[in-house]
Design a protein around this motif. Structure first.
Motif, mmCIF file in Angstrom:
data_model
loop_
_atom_site.group_PDB
_atom_site.id
_atom_site.type_symbol
_atom_site.label_atom_id
_atom_site.label_comp_id
_atom_site.label_asym_id
_atom_site.label_seq_id
_atom_site.Cartn_x
_atom_site.Cartn_y
_atom_site.Cartn_z
ATOM 1 N N GLU A 36 42.374 40.402 40.374
ATOM 2 C CA GLU A 36 41.886 41.292 41.423
ATOM 3 C C GLU A 36 42.239 40.738 42.802
ATOM 4 N N LYS A 37 42.042 39.450 42.987
ATOM 5 C CA LYS A 37 42.295 38.846 44.297
ATOM 6 C C LYS A 37 43.786 38.791 44.622
ATOM 7 N N SER A 38 44.626 38.771 43.594
ATOM 8 C CA SER A 38 46.067 38.620 43.825
ATOM 9 C C SER A 38 46.652 39.781 44.619
ATOM 10 N N ARG A 39 45.958 40.916 44.610
ATOM 11 C CA ARG A 39 46.461 42.085 45.334
ATOM 12 C C ARG A 39 46.307 41.949 46.844
ATOM 13 N N ASN A 40 45.503 40.967 47.266
ATOM 14 C CA ASN A 40 45.185 40.854 48.686
ATOM 15 C C ASN A 40 45.540 39.491 49.268
ATOM 16 N N VAL A 41 46.477 38.784 48.636
ATOM 17 C CA VAL A 41 46.913 37.489 49.153
ATOM 18 C C VAL A 41 48.430 37.499 49.304
ATOM 19 N N ASP A 42 48.941 36.512 50.052
ATOM 20 C CA ASP A 42 50.383 36.433 50.303
ATOM 21 C C ASP A 42 51.141 35.756 49.172
ATOM 22 N N ALA A 43 50.470 34.880 48.425
ATOM 23 C CA ALA A 43 51.136 34.148 47.340
ATOM 24 C C ALA A 43 50.078 33.575 46.406
ATOM 25 N N VAL A 44 50.514 33.273 45.177
ATOM 26 C CA VAL A 44 49.627 32.671 44.176
ATOM 27 C C VAL A 44 50.249 31.374 43.664
#
Length: 230
Positions: A36-44
């Motif tokens: 879920e959070k990956s949609r709102n960050v620049d990179a993982v």
């Protein structure tokens, strides 16, 4: 920036270090909220040694969920792990432990490539390169072979696009690594080779991309007609 790791000491140390470099860092130890959070960050940053789920499956799930750049972190410099990570859509692979300075540079590089890939407006005119049965649509980031789409990863397309814009000319390994990955590849002897192998296989024309021993690679335009007849 999202760190996905359940080694809490490692994750805390990494988050603190990246924070000191100016990154805004979030942490998750469970892949489900991480998706879920990956949609709102620049990179993982994804640690392969997760305990609740296989790290490779986590990489596959992240890529299926969003286009966020994913840097996989592994405990060993293993070719199989790197190849599989790239096939599952990872943008980069680093071996733990990795210097903070080097990791920050890799993060900045994948973010820069992602912005260039998706954030720029399309050119007003189509930019098409054709080599025998291979058709490369630069604006749409699409490759066709004999009219059928060839599914490439972002990095594979970027490598092919660089070669296609310099047909017949040698692109050095350092040039390719710099323009596609954002660094010169010093100490990294596998990443480019892995991508070249995958690219040749997917294109179905292994001789189209020639290796110039000790220098780099070039698109062998004189072989394009051979692929057309194949």
């Amino acid at each position: 920036m999202l760190i996905v790791a359940d080694d809490l000491d490692f994750a805390e140390e990494l988050a603190e270090g990246l924070g000191s470099k100016g990154f805004q860092v979030q942490q998750e130890s469970d892949i489900r909220p991480a998706l879920e959070k990956s949609r709102n960050v620049d990179a993982v940053l994804l640690d392969l040694t997760l305990s609740d789920v296989d790290g490779f499956e986590a990489c596959r799930a992240l890529r299926a969920t969003s286009h966020v750049p994913v840097i996989v972190m592994g405990l060993q410099d293993d070719e199989f792990d790197q190849v599989l990570s790239f096939k599952l859509g990872a943008d980069d692979y680093v071996v733990r432990p990795c210097s903070l300075r080097k990791l920050a540079a890799r993060i900045e590089a994948v973010n820069r490539r992602a912005r260039n890939s998706w954030g720029l407006p399309a050119e007003p005119e189509d930019e098409i390169h054709e080599f025998g049965p291979i058709r490369i649509d630069m604006n749409r980031r699409m490759v066709l072979r004999s009219g059928r789409e060839v599914m490439l990863t972002r990095k594979e397309f970027d490598v092919l696009a660089l070669l296609a814009t310099n047909p017949g000319r040698v692109c050095t390994r350092e040039q390719i690594m710099s323009e596609v990955w954002g660094h010169d590849g010093a100490g990294d002897t596998r990443t480019l080779g892995v991508h070249m192998t995958g690219l040749r296989k997917k294109l179905g024309m292994p001789m189209l991309i020639e290796t110039v021993r000790g220098v780099g690679f070039r698109l062998a335009v004189h072989r394009a007609s051979e692929g057309e007849a194949a």
